[in-house]
Design a protein around this motif. Structure first.
Motif, mmCIF file in Angstrom:
data_model
loop_
_atom_site.group_PDB
_atom_site.id
_atom_site.type_symbol
_atom_site.label_atom_id
_atom_site.label_comp_id
_atom_site.label_asym_id
_atom_site.label_seq_id
_atom_site.Cartn_x
_atom_site.Cartn_y
_atom_site.Cartn_z
ATOM 1 N N PRO A 47 -2.240 -2.256 4.399
ATOM 2 C CA PRO A 47 -1.302 -3.299 4.825
ATOM 3 C C PRO A 47 -1.608 -4.642 4.172
ATOM 4 O O PRO A 47 -2.689 -4.849 3.613
ATOM 5 C CB PRO A 47 -1.538 -3.367 6.333
ATOM 6 N N THR A 48 -0.670 -5.546 4.262
ATOM 7 C CA THR A 48 -0.868 -6.918 3.787
ATOM 8 C C THR A 48 -1.402 -7.767 4.931
ATOM 9 O O THR A 48 -0.743 -7.940 5.957
ATOM 10 C CB THR A 48 0.452 -7.509 3.272
ATOM 11 N N THR A 49 -2.609 -8.281 4.766
ATOM 12 C CA THR A 49 -3.244 -9.077 5.811
ATOM 13 C C THR A 49 -4.385 -9.881 5.209
ATOM 14 O O THR A 49 -4.933 -9.506 4.165
ATOM 15 C CB THR A 49 -3.785 -8.178 6.946
ATOM 16 N N ASP A 50 -4.758 -10.960 5.889
ATOM 17 C CA ASP A 50 -5.904 -11.776 5.479
ATOM 18 C C ASP A 50 -7.178 -11.407 6.232
ATOM 19 O O ASP A 50 -8.225 -12.020 6.025
ATOM 20 C CB ASP A 50 -5.603 -13.263 5.702
ATOM 21 N N ASP A 51 -7.101 -10.409 7.088
ATOM 22 C CA ASP A 51 -8.228 -10.017 7.930
ATOM 23 C C ASP A 51 -8.739 -8.653 7.460
ATOM 24 O O ASP A 51 -8.011 -7.655 7.509
ATOM 25 C CB ASP A 51 -7.768 -9.955 9.385
ATOM 26 N N VAL B 81 -8.581 -5.867 10.129
ATOM 27 C CA VAL B 81 -7.191 -5.459 10.363
ATOM 28 C C VAL B 81 -6.712 -4.578 9.212
ATOM 29 O O VAL B 81 -5.974 -3.607 9.412
ATOM 30 C CB VAL B 81 -6.281 -6.697 10.534
ATOM 31 N N TRP B 82 -7.148 -4.922 7.996
ATOM 32 C CA TRP B 82 -6.776 -4.098 6.840
ATOM 33 C C TRP B 82 -7.304 -2.678 6.998
ATOM 34 O O TRP B 82 -6.562 -1.710 6.804
ATOM 35 C CB TRP B 82 -7.313 -4.724 5.555
ATOM 36 N N GLY C 157 -5.333 -0.785 9.441
ATOM 37 C CA GLY C 157 -4.067 -0.348 8.861
ATOM 38 C C GLY C 157 -4.232 0.844 7.944
ATOM 39 O O GLY C 157 -3.390 1.757 7.919
ATOM 40 N N PRO D 129 -8.400 -8.059 1.713
ATOM 41 C CA PRO D 129 -8.501 -9.517 1.488
ATOM 42 C C PRO D 129 -9.830 -9.973 0.901
ATOM 43 O O PRO D 129 -9.993 -11.165 0.632
ATOM 44 C CB PRO D 129 -8.286 -10.094 2.890
#
Length: 296
Positions: free
Chosen positions: A195-199, A202-203, A206, A238
């Motif tokens: 996924p697209t994320t800055d964390d 969280v990536w 995903g 990220p």
């Protein structure tokens, strides 16, 4: 299972510099090496940029064992009948070492430079589906005639065909359900960016979700989970995977725990995208046997 480790070498250097990199990753023992298949990419469009298939063919002539591929080729500027000829030539020059990463194509420079309409996501997947179906057919059979919504081919030839049989392996990029089904139907491999994320956490969450969805899709058509190679583009996270050799090892271990068979990093650049130190890459290269055993 032994993890395979690959690397992207962007086509942003003249061959006098780039050749050293391709030869080096072959000598170091990386399993596969890739380059981006774009006419220009993000803000690097204003700098040097070279054709992917020409670069890979040159790399095939300067390497001996490493597998070579596009990450990823798309229908943004390619027609399956013409592209099949290039793929066949690359597989021949490389002695059967070609891989073909395929994706739906984005909305950046590649989508606009030829003056065409920028398509919404659904239509991009429609076009991608037809692109993969026709490319598969032309690479497998001689004399293909096809009339679809996006592509037409009239008696397209594939003689002499690929060195690899029945054709070069497809590694299909897919995060959404339709593209995932396409990967399962036509792919020998699946590749995801997550996924697209800055964390970072969280990536990884995903990525885990995507692997679970892939497993469900495989089960729904009765395909064995181990029959599809799973590639993870680590640098879509990220944090650059080559921040340090220890960090890279940690990321490889996390990918292995999720069932990935292959991970891919990037040759570090001096600045901007994938900025890092080549010394870290050298350290990682010296530890490749150890990194592969993280899955044992």
């Amino acid at each position: 299972m032994i993890m395979r480790i690959g690397i992207v070498i962007l086509p942003d250097q003249r061959w006098a510099e780039s050749e050293r990199r391709w030869r080096q990753v072959d000598e170091w023992g990386f399993d596969h090496a890739w380059t981006y298949d774009h006419l220009g990419w993000r803000d690097l469009v204003d700098g040097p940029w070279f054709d992917s298939m020409t670069t890979l063919t040159a790399a095939a002539a300067t390497t001996r064992r490493i597998r070579l591929g596009t990450l990823v080729a798309s229908p943004n500027f390619r027609h399956p009948a013409a592209f099949a000829r290039q793929v066949t030539a690359l597989d021949d020059v490389s002695g059967g070492r070609a891989l073909l990463g395929l994706g739906a194509g984005g909305i950046g420079f590649d989508a606009a430079v030829l003056g065409g309409e920028t398509l919404p996501p659904r239509q991009r997947v429609d076009r991608f589906t037809e692109f993969v179906e026709l490319l598969d057919l032309v690479l497998r059979e001689d004399g293909t005639t096809w009339r679809g919504d996006w592509f037409t081919a009239v008696d397209a030839r594939n003689n002499p065909g690929c060195v690899q049989t029945p054709r070069v392996p497809f590694v299909v990029a897919a995060n959404g359900p339709r593209s995932m089904r396409l990967a399962i139907r036509y792919g020998q491999g699946w590749v995801t960016t997550g996924p697209t994320t800055d964390d970072l956490e969280v990536w990884w969450e995903g990525v885990a979700d995507l692997t679970a969805r892939l497993d469900k899709s495989l089960a729904s058509v009765g395909r064995e989970p181990g029959s599809l190679d799973r590639h993870l583009l680590l640098d879509s996270a990220p944090v650059f995977s080559l921040r340090s050799a220890d960090f890279f090892a940690e990321q490889v271990g996390r990918a292995a725990a999720l069932g990935f068979t292959d991970v891919i990093t990037h040759w570090p650049r001096a600045s901007s995208w994938y900025a890092g130190e080549e010394a870290v890459l050298v350290d990682v290269a010296s530890r490749l046997p150890e990194l592969r055993r993280l899955t044992d």
